[in-house]
Motif scaffolding. Structure first.
Motif, PDB file in Angstrom:
ATOM      1  N   LEU A 219     -20.060  54.155  42.302  1.00  0.00           N
ATOM      2  CA  LEU A 219     -19.934  53.655  43.469  1.00  0.00           C
ATOM      3  C   LEU A 219     -20.122  51.953  43.392  1.00  0.00           C
ATOM      4  O   LEU A 219     -19.370  51.286  43.818  1.00  0.00           O
ATOM      5  CB  LEU A 219     -20.892  54.155  44.544  1.00  0.00           C
ATOM      6  CG  LEU A 219     -20.528  55.613  45.311  1.00  0.00           C
ATOM      7  CD1 LEU A 219     -21.433  56.153  46.070  1.00  0.00           C
ATOM      8  CD2 LEU A 219     -18.959  55.539  45.935  1.00  0.00           C
ATOM      9  N   VAL A 220     -21.210  51.767  42.929  1.00  0.00           N
ATOM     10  CA  VAL A 220     -21.885  50.436  42.637  1.00  0.00           C
ATOM     11  C   VAL A 220     -21.205  49.497  41.731  1.00  0.00           C
ATOM     12  O   VAL A 220     -20.637  48.425  41.875  1.00  0.00           O
ATOM     13  CB  VAL A 220     -23.141  50.580  42.422  1.00  0.00           C
ATOM     14  CG1 VAL A 220     -23.860  48.979  42.042  1.00  0.00           C
ATOM     15  CG2 VAL A 220     -24.137  51.082  43.576  1.00  0.00           C
ATOM     16  N   PHE A 221     -20.692  49.869  40.617  1.00  0.00           N
ATOM     17  CA  PHE A 221     -20.107  49.312  39.356  1.00  0.00           C
ATOM     18  C   PHE A 221     -18.504  49.657  39.371  1.00  0.00           C
ATOM     19  O   PHE A 221     -17.955  48.794  38.699  1.00  0.00           O
ATOM     20  CB  PHE A 221     -20.808  49.742  37.994  1.00  0.00           C
ATOM     21  CG  PHE A 221     -22.024  48.979  38.343  1.00  0.00           C
ATOM     22  CD1 PHE A 221     -22.588  47.778  38.167  1.00  0.00           C
ATOM     23  CD2 PHE A 221     -23.164  49.997  38.122  1.00  0.00           C
ATOM     24  CE1 PHE A 221     -23.848  47.289  37.966  1.00  0.00           C
ATOM     25  CE2 PHE A 221     -24.622  49.574  38.282  1.00  0.00           C
ATOM     26  CZ  PHE A 221     -24.735  48.124  38.053  1.00  0.00           C
TER      27      PHE A 221
ATOM     28  N   LEU B 270     -26.039  62.657  40.989  1.00  0.00           N
ATOM     29  CA  LEU B 270     -26.277  61.100  42.032  1.00  0.00           C
ATOM     30  C   LEU B 270     -26.375  60.108  40.929  1.00  0.00           C
ATOM     31  O   LEU B 270     -25.683  58.876  41.489  1.00  0.00           O
ATOM     32  CB  LEU B 270     -27.699  61.460  42.533  1.00  0.00           C
ATOM     33  CG  LEU B 270     -27.958  60.272  43.743  1.00  0.00           C
ATOM     34  CD1 LEU B 270     -26.856  60.471  44.843  1.00  0.00           C
ATOM     35  CD2 LEU B 270     -29.307  60.494  44.166  1.00  0.00           C
TER      36      LEU B 270
ATOM     37  N   PHE C 130     -17.159  49.823  44.533  1.00  0.00           N
ATOM     38  CA  PHE C 130     -17.381  48.767  45.325  1.00  0.00           C
ATOM     39  C   PHE C 130     -16.645  47.453  44.491  1.00  0.00           C
ATOM     40  O   PHE C 130     -15.958  46.810  45.675  1.00  0.00           O
ATOM     41  CB  PHE C 130     -18.876  48.592  45.405  1.00  0.00           C
ATOM     42  CG  PHE C 130     -19.276  47.147  46.111  1.00  0.00           C
ATOM     43  CD1 PHE C 130     -19.143  46.955  47.342  1.00  0.00           C
ATOM     44  CD2 PHE C 130     -19.752  46.211  45.182  1.00  0.00           C
ATOM     45  CE1 PHE C 130     -19.290  45.842  48.073  1.00  0.00           C
ATOM     46  CE2 PHE C 130     -20.033  44.963  45.965  1.00  0.00           C
ATOM     47  CZ  PHE C 130     -19.744  44.705  47.376  1.00  0.00           C
TER      48      PHE C 130
ATOM     49  N   VAL D 186     -23.799  57.226  41.981  1.00  0.00           N
ATOM     50  CA  VAL D 186     -24.359  55.675  42.446  1.00  0.00           C
ATOM     51  C   VAL D 186     -23.739  54.716  41.466  1.00  0.00           C
ATOM     52  O   VAL D 186     -23.034  53.807  42.015  1.00  0.00           O
ATOM     53  CB  VAL D 186     -25.669  55.479  42.409  1.00  0.00           C
ATOM     54  CG1 VAL D 186     -26.142  54.275  42.585  1.00  0.00           C
ATOM     55  CG2 VAL D 186     -26.535  56.609  43.412  1.00  0.00           C
TER      56      VAL D 186
END
Lengths: 444, 292
Positions: free
Chosen positions: B20-22, B13, B25, B17
């Motif tokens: 996905l975030v850095f 995870l 996205f 994450v």
């Protein structure tokens, strides 16, 4: 269990993403919702136990510590936090902070950038504050350097930095040339520069120049273009005027100084360390000097015997004196109470007490009239009136508008090519005209 | 199995994450931004394909692509060939081998600010060492960095970039060459093979996957060139079209004039160009790269 796990996963992702976004709060409890800049301040008195963050690019090299300390001592109820950042890094830092809603309540930045902040809703309109608390008669017109055509004022000058003609007294005396006066025209200056340009070691190349022209806007192509009757932008600041015949004439005169060998080329100045160092070292007899240059010249060339006169008169007898201003800006998205505290600071900055400190520092000219009379006339250049009277007679910004930074960056490399004799003034002006007009149109 | 999978998800995870975030996205957000006008201070405003249409008509951007293409054409082959030759010779039994390896690698660890400034002065038209040496040979001075003909400054910077980058490519290729079995050299030597034959028929095919890797990496870094231009031309924000690169334009629009939408469009256009060039390189891979 499975759905619970999925829910946890989604929640965690949502938290992570939210943490990276702007949730409307700067983390200090400051709301990022814009307050109406049309509303006058609720009160000009400093509220009790206020918090104020002051952004200081260049720290106390730029803003006198004495002023900040004086404010903190005078307003103990305003808990003041100072954020010092190197000047070169400030633009990047403040951009990110504004985007994140965490900018200081008040900070200082280049005036042209402040105008850009104004139209983007970042800078508070200070016109209502000024109207309420200041007396116009106490200040020179430079107070309104950040005023827009629609009457909004997005900044308060940190100080005014005008340009004057600096000359080396010894070089003039040695060459038997009459020193400049406030009545000199550009033609007089060029004529004297020719006489002062010499090949002292007989290698066929000049090693002493009469005048050093600058490649930049403020001391370089702007005053030359304007003084030959041309314009850079029109009065509405929406139309480029580089291809106006008189503008081209000014650009031509500017570049001819290098072409004719009266002014050194870029390589010479690079080796010398810049125009002010070439001037300080006695390799150049004259140059257009910004007021702030005096501190560093006096520090590095303590024995240099020099002075200043006002910028030469234009062809039509008028005088063009470019001024540069850094301006204090209040963050429009700060809490109203913080804005009030910030305005309290700006009032203190504009007070006689602070403006006298600024006057004595020699870094820039204050906007308060009484303080201008206190400019230090004991240090070189002793004729400080060349700057202060220059502002009064012909002070102009370099056609600053909200897209100034963008069009200047587009024009500058082409001017550099004209300066380097790689491009004719006519061809260069055509290219600049197209680029600058495109930018002005895009920003309409 | 389900229990194991659950733990798998939990343990991965943080990385998911992070990805996905850095990465994911910003990647997709920047694509969205290409269709907007965004000053970073207010919400992005949707303007459809206007940024892309403007890009097609933007002379500065096309000049920057032209410049970077020449830069890559000079830099990539020159660096790769030089790195391969250096790696081959530094793998031989020569004296002070380690010393030479350090010398050739030294520019890699030299900060661009120091190296670029030094080269800037050496290539100065009036006071530079390069023109002084040309003068000794009675040759006219060359305006290495300020010539009005765009080819010369770009080529000069590409040469400086070779100086800076050849060491790292050399290390990769040296590692590959050191993996060539010694008995192949011995066998070919017994058969009377020359050093050139050994290189061309033994070393080159075996290290060709690494050469391909070096080519791909060098090409990508060439198209993303920024710092070398930043240092060599002093003022990256005011370089003329003849010396500009896409990354300088992107930097200028994104961070100096906060036109994030148009900067994103330029970034995506550059991404497409790099992807296209890499795919072309990949297409020719089978013709000369030998795996196993």
């Amino acid at each position: 269990m499975k759905s619970g796990f999925k829910l946890s996963l989604v929640s965690l992702l949502a938290i992570s993403l939210t943490a990276c976004g702007n949730n409307g709060d700067d983390g200090n409890g400051n709301s990022s919702s814009p307050s109406s800049s049309d509303q006058p301040p609720a009160s000009s008195a400093a509220p009790k136990e206020m918090k104020l963050t002051i952004g200081l690019p260049g720290a106390y090299d730029v803003t006198k510590k004495e002023i900040i300390d004086g404010f903190i001592a005078k307003f103990p109820n305003i808990k003041t936090e100072i954020v010092e950042v190197p000047w070169a890094d400030f633009a990047t830092k403040i951009t990110a902070e504004i985007a994140g809603g965490t900018a200081p309540d008040v900070w200082v930045q280049e005036n042209a950038i402040v105008l850009g902040y104004g139209i983007r809703g970042v800078a508070e309109d200070l016109a209502p504050y000024i109207k309420k608390d200041l007396n116009d008669a106490d200040y020179i017109s430079g107070l309104y350097a950040s005023k827009t055509p629609d009457g909004k004022v997005y900044g308060i000058p940190h100080g005014i930095n005008p340009v004057a003609l600096a000359y080396n007294k010894k070089m003039f005396a040695d060459a038997g040339v009459t020193p400049p006066t406030d009545d000199w025209t550009y033609a007089d200056m060029i004529e004297a520069a020719k006489k002062l340009t010499k090949d002292t070691n007989g290698d066929g190349k000049p090693d002493q120049y009469g005048f050093a022209i600058s490649q930049g806007i403020t001391q370089g192509w702007y005053p030359w273009t304007r003084s030959y009757g041309g314009q850079v932008l029109d009065d509405t600041k929406t139309k480029a005027m580089f291809t106006d015949p008189k503008s081209i004439e000014g650009i031509q005169a500017w570049s001819n100084l290098v072409k004719d060998g009266i002014s050194p080329d870029a390589d010479f100045l690079k080796v010398a360390g810049g125009d002010w160092k070439a001037f300080g070292a006695g390799k150049v007899a004259m140059y257009f000097m910004q007021y702030s240059n005096q501190t560093i010249i006096n520090k590095e060339f303590a024995d240099l015997d020099y002075d200043t006169v006002m910028m030469p008169k234009s062809m039509d007898g008028k005088r063009i004196v470019p001024i540069v201003t850094n301006s204090w800006v209040i963050f429009s998205k700060a809490k109203q109470a913080s804005k009030d505290a910030a305005w309290e600071f700006l009032k203190y900055y504009l007070s006689a007490e602070s403006q006298m400190v600024l006057a004595k520092s020699g870094t820039s000219i204050p906007v308060q009239k009484n303080a201008i009379t206190e400019l230090d006339v004991n240090t070189n250049p002793k004729n400080k009136k060349a700057f202060s009277d220059g502002i009064a007679e012909g002070g102009v910004t370099t056609d600053e508008n909200p897209s100034w930074q963008e069009w200047r960056l587009a024009a500058q490399p082409i001017f550099a090519d004209i300066y380097g004799q790689k491009l004719s003034p006519e061809e260069g002006a055509k290219q600049i005209q197209q680029k600058v007009q495109d930018i002005l149109d895009q920003n309409r | 199995m389900r229990r194991e999978a659950r733990w798998g998800y939990i343990l991965t995870l943080p990385f998911t994450v992070h990805l996905l975030v850095f990465f994911a996205f910003p990647f997709f957000f920047s694509l969205y931004l290409t269709f907007t006008q965004w000053d970073m201070f207010n919400a992005p405003a949707w303007i459809g394909g206007k940024n892309w249409v403007r890009l097609l008509d933007d002379r500065s951007f096309w000049s920057s692509l032209r410049n970077i293409l020449l830069f890559a054409l000079v830099f990539v082959p020159l660096q790769t060939i030089l790195a391969l030759v250096l790696a081959f010779f530094l793998n031989q039994s020569i004296r002070a081998k380690s010393f030479y390896r350090v010398i050739y690698f030294l520019p890699v660890v030299t900060p661009w600010l120091a190296g670029g400034t030094m080269w800037g002065w050496m290539m100065n038209k009036t006071y530079g060492l390069a023109n002084y040496l040309l003068g000794l040979l009675s040759l006219p001075p060359v305006d290495w960095l300020d010539s009005k003909h765009w080819v010369l400054p770009i080529t000069s910077v590409a040469l400086v970039n070779v100086w800076k980058g050849v060491g790292s490519s050399m290390i990769i290729l040296l590692a590959a060459i050191q993996g060539v079995p010694k008995d192949l050299y011995e066998a070919s030597s017994l058969e009377g093979a020359s050093r050139w034959s050994m290189f061309w028929h033994i070393v080159f095919p075996i290290v060709s996957p690494m050469i391909f890797l070096v080519l791909i990496l060098s090409t990508i870094s060439a198209f993303q060139a920024f710092d070398v231009f930043l240092v060599m031309f002093n003022a990256p924000n005011i370089v003329p079209d003849s010396k500009v690169t896409p990354n300088i334009l992107i930097y200028k629009d994104a961070f100096l004039t906060t036109k994030m939408g148009y900067a994103s469009a330029m970034s995506w256009a550059l991404f497409i160009v790099i992807m296209a060039v890499t795919l072309v390189q990949k297409r020719f891979e089978k013709r000369w790269v030998h795996y196993g």
